[in-house]
Write a protein that holds these residues in place. Structure first.
Motif, mmCIF file in Angstrom:
data_model
loop_
_atom_site.group_PDB
_atom_site.id
_atom_site.type_symbol
_atom_site.label_atom_id
_atom_site.label_comp_id
_atom_site.label_asym_id
_atom_site.label_seq_id
_atom_site.Cartn_x
_atom_site.Cartn_y
_atom_site.Cartn_z
ATOM 1 N N GLN A 1 40.494 31.253 25.825
ATOM 2 C CA GLN A 1 41.825 31.497 26.368
ATOM 3 C C GLN A 1 42.788 30.366 25.992
ATOM 4 O O GLN A 1 43.941 30.619 25.653
ATOM 5 C CB GLN A 1 41.770 31.659 27.882
ATOM 6 C CG GLN A 1 43.108 32.074 28.469
ATOM 7 C CD GLN A 1 43.046 32.303 29.949
ATOM 8 O OE1 GLN A 1 42.397 31.554 30.664
ATOM 9 N NE2 GLN A 1 43.712 33.346 30.407
ATOM 10 N N GLY A 2 42.322 29.129 26.037
ATOM 11 C CA GLY A 2 43.167 28.004 25.638
ATOM 12 C C GLY A 2 43.591 28.111 24.188
ATOM 13 O O GLY A 2 44.769 27.895 23.848
ATOM 14 N N LEU A 3 42.652 28.449 23.320
ATOM 15 C CA LEU A 3 42.994 28.615 21.898
ATOM 16 C C LEU A 3 43.936 29.791 21.687
ATOM 17 O O LEU A 3 44.869 29.712 20.883
ATOM 18 C CB LEU A 3 41.722 28.805 21.069
ATOM 19 C CG LEU A 3 40.848 27.564 20.903
ATOM 20 C CD1 LEU A 3 39.534 27.935 20.228
ATOM 21 C CD2 LEU A 3 41.578 26.502 20.111
ATOM 22 N N ALA A 4 43.706 30.883 22.405
ATOM 23 C CA ALA A 4 44.576 32.056 22.267
ATOM 24 C C ALA A 4 46.007 31.720 22.669
ATOM 25 O O ALA A 4 46.962 32.139 22.005
ATOM 26 C CB ALA A 4 44.042 33.215 23.103
ATOM 27 N N ARG A 5 46.155 30.963 23.740
ATOM 28 C CA ARG A 5 47.505 30.585 24.181
ATOM 29 C C ARG A 5 48.163 29.635 23.198
ATOM 30 O O ARG A 5 49.347 29.766 22.901
ATOM 31 C CB ARG A 5 47.444 29.941 25.561
ATOM 32 C CG ARG A 5 47.201 30.936 26.656
ATOM 33 C CD ARG A 5 47.202 30.267 28.003
ATOM 34 N NE ARG A 5 47.017 31.252 29.062
ATOM 35 C CZ ARG A 5 46.933 30.944 30.323
ATOM 36 N NH1 ARG A 5 47.013 29.683 30.717
ATOM 37 N NH2 ARG A 5 46.767 31.897 31.216
ATOM 38 N N SER B 1 45.636 48.439 29.586
ATOM 39 C CA SER B 1 45.657 47.993 30.973
ATOM 40 C C SER B 1 47.087 48.065 31.526
ATOM 41 O O SER B 1 48.026 47.705 30.841
ATOM 42 C CB SER B 1 45.141 46.567 31.048
ATOM 43 O OG SER B 1 45.300 46.063 32.346
ATOM 44 N N PRO B 2 47.233 48.484 32.795
ATOM 45 C CA PRO B 2 48.565 48.538 33.375
ATOM 46 C C PRO B 2 49.086 47.169 33.827
ATOM 47 O O PRO B 2 50.235 47.033 34.189
ATOM 48 C CB PRO B 2 48.387 49.468 34.583
ATOM 49 C CG PRO B 2 46.964 49.281 34.972
ATOM 50 C CD PRO B 2 46.223 49.040 33.675
ATOM 51 N N PHE B 3 48.250 46.147 33.783
ATOM 52 C CA PHE B 3 48.625 44.823 34.269
ATOM 53 C C PHE B 3 49.078 43.948 33.107
ATOM 54 O O PHE B 3 48.620 44.092 31.986
ATOM 55 C CB PHE B 3 47.458 44.170 34.992
ATOM 56 C CG PHE B 3 46.928 44.992 36.114
ATOM 57 C CD1 PHE B 3 47.640 45.136 37.280
ATOM 58 C CD2 PHE B 3 45.730 45.671 35.979
ATOM 59 C CE1 PHE B 3 47.157 45.907 38.314
ATOM 60 C CE2 PHE B 3 45.241 46.453 37.004
ATOM 61 C CZ PHE B 3 45.957 46.559 38.178
ATOM 62 N N ILE C 1 40.030 38.269 33.358
ATOM 63 C CA ILE C 1 41.266 37.595 32.972
ATOM 64 C C ILE C 1 42.459 38.232 33.671
ATOM 65 O O ILE C 1 43.316 37.541 34.218
ATOM 66 C CB ILE C 1 41.430 37.600 31.441
ATOM 67 C CG1 ILE C 1 40.381 36.672 30.828
ATOM 68 C CG2 ILE C 1 42.832 37.172 31.044
ATOM 69 C CD1 ILE C 1 40.315 36.719 29.334
ATOM 70 N N ARG C 2 42.507 39.541 33.674
ATOM 71 C CA ARG C 2 43.629 40.237 34.303
ATOM 72 C C ARG C 2 43.676 40.009 35.806
ATOM 73 O O ARG C 2 44.745 39.928 36.390
ATOM 74 C CB ARG C 2 43.551 41.742 34.021
ATOM 75 C CG ARG C 2 43.698 42.119 32.578
ATOM 76 C CD ARG C 2 45.074 41.759 32.085
ATOM 77 N NE ARG C 2 45.186 42.053 30.668
ATOM 78 C CZ ARG C 2 46.223 42.649 30.135
ATOM 79 N NH1 ARG C 2 47.248 42.991 30.861
ATOM 80 N NH2 ARG C 2 46.246 42.865 28.836
#
Length: 105
Positions: A42-46, A99-101, A28-29
């Motif tokens: 990911q769609g549900l999370a957004r 994560s740094p991103f 993902i990152r």
């Protein structure tokens, strides 16, 4: 199966699941694309504004609940997958926290 062998297999399972959660976070990152279930997650999370790992756990629990009408034996065997998705979802959230991103928005 001996208790020692069972413990060894469970440890291997959960180490693998943590690595799977980390790999989901890295995909993902890096914006390399997702597998079909993770696109749904990911769609549900957004849309719901909740962490991706929590959606993985929630969707997994919902799918397992749909198996309950199949009978008690399916419900009894579903406790293993529920804990496995919980492990990978939580490892994803932990990996992203450190994560740094920036997460994709």
């Amino acid at each position: 199966m001996s208790t020692n062998r069972t413990a060894q297999r469970l440890l291997s399972l959960y180490v693998g699941l943590v690595l799977f959660g980390v790999s989901m976070a890295l995909l993902i990152r890096a914006r390399l694309g997702l597998d079909p279930w993770d696109v749904l997650h990911q769609g549900l999370a957004r849309q719901l504004q909740v962490p991706f790992g929590d959606v993985v756990i929630g969707v997994s629990a919902a799918v397992l609940l749909l198996w309950l009408p199949a009978g008690f034996s399916a419900a009894a065997s579903a406790s293993g997958p529920c804990s496995t998705h919980s492990a990978s979802g939580r490892s994803y959230n932990s990996c992203c926290r450190f994560s740094p991103f920036e997460p994709p928005g």
